[in-house]
Each structure stands twice: as C-alpha cells, then as structure tokens.
Write an enzyme that holds these catalytic residues in place. Sequence first.
Site, PDB file in Angstrom:
ATOM      1  N   LYS A  14      18.669  -1.906 -11.349  1.00 43.67           N
ATOM      2  CA  LYS A  14      18.187  -2.444 -10.068  1.00 43.67           C
ATOM      3  C   LYS A  14      17.615  -1.353  -9.168  1.00 43.67           C
ATOM      4  CE  LYS A  14      21.960  -4.104  -8.312  1.00 43.67           C
ATOM      5  NZ  LYS A  14      22.992  -3.876  -9.337  1.00 43.67           N
ATOM      6  N   ARG A  89      26.055  -9.666  -2.975  1.00 43.96           N
ATOM      7  CA  ARG A  89      26.889  -9.456  -4.142  1.00 43.96           C
ATOM      8  C   ARG A  89      27.996 -10.496  -4.230  1.00 43.96           C
ATOM      9  NH1 ARG A  89      25.916  -3.726  -4.899  1.00 43.96           N
ATOM     10  NH2 ARG A  89      26.842  -2.969  -6.815  1.00 43.96           N
ATOM     11  N   ARG A 123      25.211   8.522 -16.681  1.00 44.71           N
ATOM     12  CA  ARG A 123      24.287   8.531 -15.546  1.00 44.71           C
ATOM     13  C   ARG A 123      24.514   9.741 -14.642  1.00 44.71           C
ATOM     14  NH1 ARG A 123      23.258   3.420 -11.632  1.00 44.71           N
ATOM     15  NH2 ARG A 123      25.399   3.695 -10.905  1.00 44.71           N
ATOM     16  N   ARG A 153      28.398  10.129 -10.402  1.00 41.67           N
ATOM     17  CA  ARG A 153      28.994   9.406  -9.279  1.00 41.67           C
ATOM     18  C   ARG A 153      30.459   9.120  -9.548  1.00 41.67           C
ATOM     19  NH1 ARG A 153      25.157   4.458  -7.732  1.00 41.67           N
ATOM     20  NH2 ARG A 153      27.138   3.357  -7.944  1.00 41.67           N
ATOM     21  N   ARG A 164      34.111  -2.343 -12.224  1.00 43.19           N
ATOM     22  CA  ARG A 164      32.892  -2.846 -11.579  1.00 43.19           C
ATOM     23  C   ARG A 164      32.287  -4.006 -12.354  1.00 43.19           C
ATOM     24  NH1 ARG A 164      29.746   2.462 -11.394  1.00 43.19           N
ATOM     25  NH2 ARG A 164      27.955   1.222 -10.757  1.00 43.19           N
TER      26      ARG A 164
HETATM   27  P1  ADP Z   1      25.685  -0.254  -8.673  1.00 39.92           P
HETATM   28  O1  ADP Z   1      24.698  -1.381  -8.550  1.00 39.92           O
HETATM   29  O2  ADP Z   1      25.275   0.767  -9.656  1.00 39.92           O
HETATM   30  O3  ADP Z   1      27.104  -0.703  -8.835  1.00 39.92           O
HETATM   31  P2  ADP Z   1      25.443   0.372  -5.817  1.00 39.92           P
HETATM   32  O4  ADP Z   1      24.932   1.679  -5.391  1.00 39.92           O
HETATM   33  O5  ADP Z   1      24.619  -0.829  -5.546  1.00 39.92           O
HETATM   34  O6  ADP Z   1      25.758   0.564  -7.338  1.00 39.92           O
HETATM   35  O7  ADP Z   1      26.886   0.110  -5.154  1.00 39.92           O
HETATM   36  C1  ADP Z   1      27.946   1.025  -5.263  1.00 39.92           C
HETATM   37  C2  ADP Z   1      29.208   0.464  -4.640  1.00 39.92           C
HETATM   38  O8  ADP Z   1      28.996   0.192  -3.244  1.00 39.92           O
HETATM   39  C3  ADP Z   1      29.679  -0.873  -5.209  1.00 39.92           C
HETATM   40  O9  ADP Z   1      30.460  -0.718  -6.380  1.00 39.92           O
HETATM   41  C4  ADP Z   1      30.489  -1.435  -4.022  1.00 39.92           C
HETATM   42  O10 ADP Z   1      31.748  -0.824  -3.935  1.00 39.92           O
HETATM   43  C5  ADP Z   1      29.687  -0.983  -2.824  1.00 39.92           C
HETATM   44  N1  ADP Z   1      28.702  -2.026  -2.418  1.00 39.92           N
HETATM   45  C6  ADP Z   1      27.350  -1.908  -2.473  1.00 39.92           C
HETATM   46  N2  ADP Z   1      26.758  -3.046  -2.043  1.00 39.92           N
HETATM   47  C7  ADP Z   1      27.746  -3.912  -1.734  1.00 39.92           C
HETATM   48  C8  ADP Z   1      27.797  -5.247  -1.257  1.00 39.92           C
HETATM   49  N3  ADP Z   1      26.669  -5.958  -1.029  1.00 39.92           N
HETATM   50  N4  ADP Z   1      29.013  -5.820  -1.050  1.00 39.92           N
HETATM   51  C9  ADP Z   1      30.142  -5.139  -1.285  1.00 39.92           C
HETATM   52  N5  ADP Z   1      30.177  -3.880  -1.741  1.00 39.92           N
HETATM   53  C10 ADP Z   1      29.004  -3.253  -1.969  1.00 39.92           C
END
Ligand code: ADP
Length: 207
Positions: A14, A89, A123, A153, A164
């Site tokens: 994404k 999400r 990654r 990360r 996750r």
């Molecule tokens: P990825 O899509 O690789 O999991 P992101 O950078 O989008 O990584 O998100 C990393 C973390 O940030 C998520 O695992 C969550 O803990 C938090 N996070 C990001 N966006 C949201 C959201 N919309 N609602 C709740 N938690 C979020």
Amino acid sequence: MKNIVLLGAPGAGKGTQAALIANEYNIPHISTGDIFRKNIKEGTELGKLAKSYIDAGQLVPDSLVIDLVADRLRQDDAKNGYILDGFPRTIAQAEALDKVADISVVIDIELPFETIIERLGGRLVCMCGETSHVSLLGDSKTCPKCGAEMYVREDDKPETVRARLEIYERQTAPLVEYYGKKGNMVTVDATVGTIEKVFEQVKKVLE
Ligand code: ADP
Ligand code: ZN
C-alpha cells in the site's frame, strides 16, 4: 478530483503504491502509519500514546485515529484529492470517514499471506520514507534515495508481523465487504510481481 482509499494487508505494498499515486496525480499521500511514526520520533503526546500499540502490532484506538484524519482532510492541500494509506482500518473508522469525506474509489491490493510474511521479514525502511528489502540491498543497508542507513521497523519483527496479520483478518478485512457493497471498490492483484506492474494496474483503475 479524486479521493482515494487504499486497502490491503500490511506488507501488500500500500505505502509504495500510495507514494507513486501521490506523485503521479500530485495529491497528498496521507498515511496514518507515517503520521504516528513522525509523532513518536518527535516525542509528542500522541506519539507516546500510540507507541505501545504500534510496537505490539496492535491497532491504535479509533478515538486517537479518527479525529486526526478528519483534521488532516480539512487542510488546504487535500481540497483537490488525496490518497489515504492505512486508514480506514476498522468499520468504525470507515463509518466516520463516510461522514466527513466523499470517497471516489477504493483500491484493494491483494497479496497472499505467505508472500507478505516473506516480504515483511526482510523489509527495511528509511527516515526519508523510502522502503526496500534486504534481498535488494545486500549488507550495505544504504538508502538508494538519500544515502542514510536503513533499518528494520520494530513492528516488522516476526512475532509482531503475525499479530498484525491476525488483526488485519479480524478488523480490517471486513472493510472489503463494506466497500464491496457500496460498489466503488476495485481489486488489484499484487502477485503480478514488480512495483511497476502493480502500478500499471492501479493507474488503469484511476483513469
Ligand atoms: P502497515 O500497513 O505496514 O501495517 P502502517 O505504517 O500503515 O503499516 O501502520 C503501522 C501501525 O500503525 C499499525 O500496525 C497500527 O498500529 C498503527 N496504525 C496505522 N494506521 C492505523 C489506523 N487507521 N488505525 C489504527 N492503527 C493504525
Ligand atoms: Zn533515505
């Protein structure tokens, strides 16, 4: 004007596609993950609240995310469209988004879990926003974009990746049905391989 939502499991690509779309159509790339990581780095109150959830692979509570995004969408640069990456999400987030935004299209990037686990396992990320993989960089870990040293990360560690993906299944995957019913969702198959090939498909959707 296009208001775009990108759906997909963590590691489906994404973030990479969102950056390409933002660049191609000159619209802001709004990533809730990036916003949280920036706040953690700067040591803000929000960063402190979010950090424990993120490091454990959990979702940050809806109450902390929804207002944040609503505020961001009100900023001037979002008037001519935007790409949302990592939000919504949960169903509650999607319902909240429907109240403050008109989403033109939802792109669901699909990739099998086995592939995701391989990818997230190696990654590497950079402070400048670049993402790469150990298989591409070898031992150097030097960012191809800015030259800084890239790093793993905290939430890309294997146990956390599993958590996750479970949370994705339970809380985020229901959005595929939510947007499917609305009729503005398109699925892009990310098994076609390269970033460029996936982006070709994404562009077709947006034209
Ligand atoms: P990825 O899509 O690789 O999991 P992101 O950078 O989008 O990584 O998100 C990393 C973390 O940030 C998520 O695992 C969550 O803990 C938090 N996070 C990001 N966006 C949201 C959201 N919309 N609602 C709740 N938690 C979020
Ligand atoms: Zn860099």
